[in-house]
Design a protein around this motif. Structure first.
Motif, PDB file in Angstrom:
ATOM      1  N   ALA A 119      11.603 -17.033 -10.281  1.00  0.00           N
ATOM      2  CA  ALA A 119      10.390 -16.623  -9.571  1.00  0.00           C
ATOM      3  C   ALA A 119      10.317 -15.107  -9.449  1.00  0.00           C
ATOM      4  N   LEU A 120      11.418 -14.492  -9.063  1.00  0.00           N
ATOM      5  CA  LEU A 120      11.437 -13.038  -8.898  1.00  0.00           C
ATOM      6  C   LEU A 120      11.229 -12.334 -10.232  1.00  0.00           C
ATOM      7  N   ARG A 121      11.787 -12.906 -11.296  1.00  0.00           N
ATOM      8  CA  ARG A 121      11.606 -12.309 -12.623  1.00  0.00           C
ATOM      9  C   ARG A 121      10.120 -12.338 -13.024  1.00  0.00           C
ATOM     10  N   ASN A 122       9.455 -13.454 -12.774  1.00  0.00           N
ATOM     11  CA  ASN A 122       8.026 -13.554 -13.106  1.00  0.00           C
ATOM     12  C   ASN A 122       7.199 -12.569 -12.294  1.00  0.00           C
ATOM     13  N   LEU A 123       7.560 -12.423 -11.026  1.00  0.00           N
ATOM     14  CA  LEU A 123       6.787 -11.560 -10.131  1.00  0.00           C
ATOM     15  C   LEU A 123       6.896 -10.081 -10.491  1.00  0.00           C
ATOM     16  N   GLU A 124       7.885  -9.717 -11.272  1.00  0.00           N
ATOM     17  CA  GLU A 124       8.015  -8.328 -11.688  1.00  0.00           C
ATOM     18  C   GLU A 124       6.796  -7.860 -12.476  1.00  0.00           C
ATOM     19  N   ALA A 125       6.014  -8.822 -13.011  1.00  0.00           N
ATOM     20  CA  ALA A 125       4.781  -8.443 -13.718  1.00  0.00           C
ATOM     21  C   ALA A 125       3.830  -7.677 -12.806  1.00  0.00           C
ATOM     22  N   ILE A 126       3.854  -7.989 -11.521  1.00  0.00           N
ATOM     23  CA  ILE A 126       2.999  -7.265 -10.577  1.00  0.00           C
ATOM     24  C   ILE A 126       3.439  -5.806 -10.490  1.00  0.00           C
ATOM     25  N   ARG A 127       4.731  -5.596 -10.444  1.00  0.00           N
ATOM     26  CA  ARG A 127       5.233  -4.220 -10.400  1.00  0.00           C
ATOM     27  C   ARG A 127       4.860  -3.455 -11.676  1.00  0.00           C
ATOM     28  N   ARG A 128       4.907  -4.144 -12.797  1.00  0.00           N
ATOM     29  CA  ARG A 128       4.546  -3.469 -14.051  1.00  0.00           C
ATOM     30  C   ARG A 128       3.075  -3.083 -14.061  1.00  0.00           C
ATOM     31  N   LEU A 129       2.212  -3.916 -13.464  1.00  0.00           N
ATOM     32  CA  LEU A 129       0.801  -3.551 -13.350  1.00  0.00           C
ATOM     33  C   LEU A 129       0.646  -2.264 -12.548  1.00  0.00           C
ATOM     34  N   ARG A 130       1.384  -2.160 -11.461  1.00  0.00           N
ATOM     35  CA  ARG A 130       1.293  -0.950 -10.640  1.00  0.00           C
ATOM     36  C   ARG A 130       1.809   0.261 -11.404  1.00  0.00           C
ATOM     37  N   THR A 131       2.854   0.102 -12.176  1.00  0.00           N
ATOM     38  CA  THR A 131       3.390   1.214 -12.953  1.00  0.00           C
ATOM     39  C   THR A 131       2.364   1.727 -13.960  1.00  0.00           C
ATOM     40  N   ARG A 132       1.567   0.799 -14.516  1.00  0.00           N
ATOM     41  CA  ARG A 132       0.552   1.188 -15.493  1.00  0.00           C
ATOM     42  C   ARG A 132      -0.601   1.963 -14.883  1.00  0.00           C
ATOM     43  N   GLY A 133      -0.853   1.797 -13.577  1.00  0.00           N
ATOM     44  CA  GLY A 133      -1.974   2.496 -12.958  1.00  0.00           C
ATOM     45  C   GLY A 133      -1.834   2.568 -11.457  1.00  0.00           C
ATOM     46  N   SER A 134      -1.764   3.774 -10.923  1.00  0.00           N
ATOM     47  CA  SER A 134      -1.561   3.933  -9.483  1.00  0.00           C
ATOM     48  C   SER A 134      -2.781   3.494  -8.682  1.00  0.00           C
ATOM     49  N   ASP A 135      -3.968   3.503  -9.328  1.00  0.00           N
ATOM     50  CA  ASP A 135      -5.187   3.121  -8.608  1.00  0.00           C
ATOM     51  C   ASP A 135      -5.667   1.720  -8.992  1.00  0.00           C
ATOM     52  N   THR A 136      -4.858   0.968  -9.709  1.00  0.00           N
ATOM     53  CA  THR A 136      -5.235  -0.393 -10.091  1.00  0.00           C
ATOM     54  C   THR A 136      -5.380  -1.267  -8.850  1.00  0.00           C
ATOM     55  N   VAL A 137      -6.490  -2.020  -8.782  1.00  0.00           N
ATOM     56  CA  VAL A 137      -6.711  -2.943  -7.660  1.00  0.00           C
ATOM     57  C   VAL A 137      -5.921  -4.218  -7.929  1.00  0.00           C
ATOM     58  N   ILE A 138      -4.927  -4.478  -7.102  1.00  0.00           N
ATOM     59  CA  ILE A 138      -4.068  -5.660  -7.257  1.00  0.00           C
ATOM     60  C   ILE A 138      -4.162  -6.485  -5.977  1.00  0.00           C
ATOM     61  N   GLU A 139      -4.977  -7.525  -6.035  1.00  0.00           N
ATOM     62  CA  GLU A 139      -5.144  -8.454  -4.916  1.00  0.00           C
ATOM     63  C   GLU A 139      -4.196  -9.640  -5.130  1.00  0.00           C
ATOM     64  N   VAL A 140      -3.378  -9.932  -4.143  1.00  0.00           N
ATOM     65  CA  VAL A 140      -2.371 -10.978  -4.274  1.00  0.00           C
ATOM     66  C   VAL A 140      -2.525 -11.979  -3.143  1.00  0.00           C
ATOM     67  N   HIS A 141      -2.308 -13.260  -3.453  1.00  0.00           N
ATOM     68  CA  HIS A 141      -2.251 -14.255  -2.373  1.00  0.00           C
ATOM     69  C   HIS A 141      -1.085 -15.203  -2.591  1.00  0.00           C
ATOM     70  N   ASP A 142      -0.461 -15.542  -1.479  1.00  0.00           N
ATOM     71  CA  ASP A 142       0.664 -16.463  -1.462  1.00  0.00           C
ATOM     72  C   ASP A 142       0.414 -17.483  -0.367  1.00  0.00           C
ATOM     73  N   THR A 143       1.025 -18.647  -0.486  1.00  0.00           N
ATOM     74  CA  THR A 143       0.822 -19.689   0.520  1.00  0.00           C
ATOM     75  C   THR A 143       2.045 -19.826   1.405  1.00  0.00           C
ATOM     76  N   ILE A 144       1.798 -20.041   2.681  1.00  0.00           N
ATOM     77  CA  ILE A 144       2.843 -20.493   3.597  1.00  0.00           C
ATOM     78  C   ILE A 144       2.875 -22.013   3.456  1.00  0.00           C
ATOM     79  N   GLN A 145       3.985 -22.543   3.016  1.00  0.00           N
ATOM     80  CA  GLN A 145       4.054 -23.941   2.592  1.00  0.00           C
ATOM     81  C   GLN A 145       3.571 -24.890   3.676  1.00  0.00           C
ATOM     82  N   ARG A 146       2.796 -25.880   3.261  1.00  0.00           N
ATOM     83  CA  ARG A 146       2.281 -26.849   4.207  1.00  0.00           C
ATOM     84  C   ARG A 146       3.399 -27.762   4.703  1.00  0.00           C
ATOM     85  N   LEU A 147       3.117 -28.518   5.755  1.00  0.00           N
ATOM     86  CA  LEU A 147       4.126 -29.398   6.337  1.00  0.00           C
ATOM     87  C   LEU A 147       4.387 -30.615   5.469  1.00  0.00           C
TER      88      LEU A 147
END
Length: 547
Positions: A119-147
């Motif tokens: 999971a952490l390896r896949n998420l590094e793609a977000i960091r690479r997006l930021r490296t490519r552009g300091s002003d890139t709009v990166i909207e992220v959403h994650d879920t708090i697991q349901r019961l």
């Protein structure tokens, strides 16, 4: 105009006439905004709804290749999606579901199978997006697991309700100190196998660690804006305890202006797409209720008052709630104080919407009252008493947060587009977004009222009469119901359009004092199928012609 009040033929759609201002986002002439979307999963609510929200505003959603998104119990390919993100460029923003990128989708995120390291390896793609552009709009959403765990049609389903009960009791006893409930907690725990609890807790622990990491990435600037949505939550339970910890982390890191936490999940793709599309518009919303105030009412499967959920969703789409004059009115269907006054409350509510529309006020109708379907008592009144095409948007789908976010996303995106339609758009270019807007409205009303209240209920009964599980169809049963549902839903959608859309004027846009309109003519096609091997949701894609 001909109108039906029978449930099997109800439906409507609407558009609003609004004042125009400057464009919400500066971009090259002739090109609408584009958003690269990693969806929560491959269901229509997470793909089609986001695409149509964007299309109604003249924008485009770019999705990963279909085979990377998985299907039902088959997880998506997070590593492949990370590579896809690496290859995207030239978009106005990114909307990324952590559940898909990290684990392969919402259902996969509820099990302990996906490894944290992967999971952490896949998420590094977000960091690479930021490296490519300091002003890139990166909207992220994650879920708090349901019961609850996902219903799988296996022995695990025997413990589904017990796990929810145990998760609530554990929070009450261990976290909230309600020792009087300990004997009940121990009794419930004794009925659940250790392996089931261990898998459940392992998934929660991994997801919570990633939730925390995403907040930290907001603090260090990797992520522009984050939504943590509570998937089918409750006032007590392990999800509540996790939310409290996350809220404390947000406060400690000082990122409360860039992180929202609220009940919901499936609506967030569309909500954040609308945030990108409407960037800079900063709409204001006034809330008006059908019954009790949302300050004192909590929707089912949620843990905060609905008024607070509204405020958080509005903030997430880039707007704010006000008490006076506003750009948009959110007309929200809440329960009445007593059952005896329900009819009068709905009559007054629909009458008030009519007054707002007559005054030229854009109105979004949010129908969160009944879980998993629209309130037909409301919809039938709207059909007979309102000029429905004057509405900006409507949703009554699934949980309160889902209904709120889907309606808010669509209405906000369309409002922002109409507001900017006087700047640089030729009249032909206005027709495509208007057509998409009407198609999505038709989808929304058909799906949330007659599909949910009639056709789906009949389908469930038909499946059970044959000894089939409507939530776990075999491949052969799925093929059968594809045809069964299509044979009913296609003509229903065509009647729906004929009764509530055909002949209505559709606002395309405005130039100064001139309003450009078109007339809704006819349905040219309707695509219907079951996206997954169950009867819970349906793919419904109508195509319309304007004249």
């Amino acid at each position: 105009m001909k109108r039906r009040t029978l449930l099997a033929a109800t439906g409507a759609a609407g558009l609003a006439t609004v004042a125009l201002g400057g464009p919400a986002v500066a971009r090259p002439a002739g090109r609408g905004p584009s958003v690269a979307l990693v969806p929560l999963d491959d269901r229509p609510v997470n793909t089609y709804c986001a695409e149509m929200t964007a299309a109604s505003a003249g924008a485009e959603v770019l999705l990963p290749p279909r085979d990377l998104l998985g299907r039902f119990f088959t997880p998506g390919d997070g590593a492949g999606i990370a590579q896809w993100l690496d290859g995207t460029d030239g978009v106005d923003g990114y909307v990324i579901s952590v559940s898909m990128l990290a684990y392969g989708g919402l259902i996969a995120s509820r099990t302990a199978a996906p490894a944290l390291a992967d999971a952490l390896r896949n998420l590094e793609a977000i960091r690479r997006l930021r490296t490519r552009g300091s002003d890139t709009v990166i909207e992220v959403h994650d879920t708090i697991q349901r019961l609850a765990v996902t219903s799988t049609g296996t022995d695990l389903d025997n413990y589904r309700d017990l796990l929810v009960q145990w998760a609530k009791l554990y929070d009450q006893v261990v976290n909230l100190g309600q020792e009087a409930l300990r004997a009940q907690l121990d009794a419930v725990r004794a009925r659940i196998p250790d392996a089931v609890v261990e898998d459940y807790l392992a998934a929660r622990a991994r997801n919570h660690q990633v939730n925390r990491l995403m907040v930290e990435w907001v603090a260090d600037g990797t992520i522009s804006h984050l939504v943590l949505s509570e998937d089918d939550t409750a006032p007590v339970g392990l999800a509540r305890a996790e939310r409290v910890e996350l809220e404390a982390l947000v406060a400690r890191l000082g990122v409360g202006d860039r992180v929202e936490i609220f009940p919901g999940a499936d609506e967030v793709n569309a909500l954040l797409v609308a945030r990108v599309v409407a960037a800079g518009a900063a709409p204001t919303y006034r809330v008006e209720y059908a019954g009790v105030s949302g300050e004192g009412w909590t929707a089912a499967l949620e843990g905060i008052p609905f008024a607070e959920n509204i405020r958080r969703h509005v903030t997430s789409v880039g707007g704010r709630v006000v008490t006076g004059d506003a750009d948009i009115v959110l007309a929200v269907n809440t329960p009445s104080a007593t059952t005896g006054q329900r009819g009068a409350d709905l009559d007054a509510f629909v009458g008030r919407i009519g007054e707002l529309l007559a005054a030229g006020t854009p109105v979004i109708v949010v129908d969160p009252l009944i879980v998993n379907k629209g309130d037909h008592d409301l919809v039938s009144r709207m059909e007979t008493r309102l000029d429905l095409p004057a509405l900006l948007s409507y949703s009554g789908w699934n949980t309160g947060g889902n209904a709120l976010g889907l309606a808010l996303a669509h209405g906000t995106a369309r409002w922002a587009y109409l507001r900017s339609s006087g700047s640089g758009f030729g009249v032909p270019e206005l027709r495509g977004p208007a057509r998409a807007h009407a198609e999505y409205l038709l989808y929304r009303f058909v799906k949330d009222d007659p599909w949910k209240n009639v056709v789906q209920a009949d389908a469930y009964a038909h499946a059970r009469a044959q000894g089939w599980d409507p939530l776990a169809l075999t491949a052969e049963q799925k093929r059968y119901f594809d045809g069964w549902v299509r044979d009913r839903l296609v003509p229903l959608t065509e009647r729906y359009f004929a009764d509530h859309f055909a002949g209505h004027e559709l606002v395309l846009g405005r130039r100064g004092r001139r309003t450009f309109t078109a007339t809704l003519d006819r349905v040219t096609a309707v695509r219907v199928e079951l996206p997954w091997d169950r009867l819970f949701e349906v793919t419904l894609e109508p195509s319309l012609r304007l004249r």
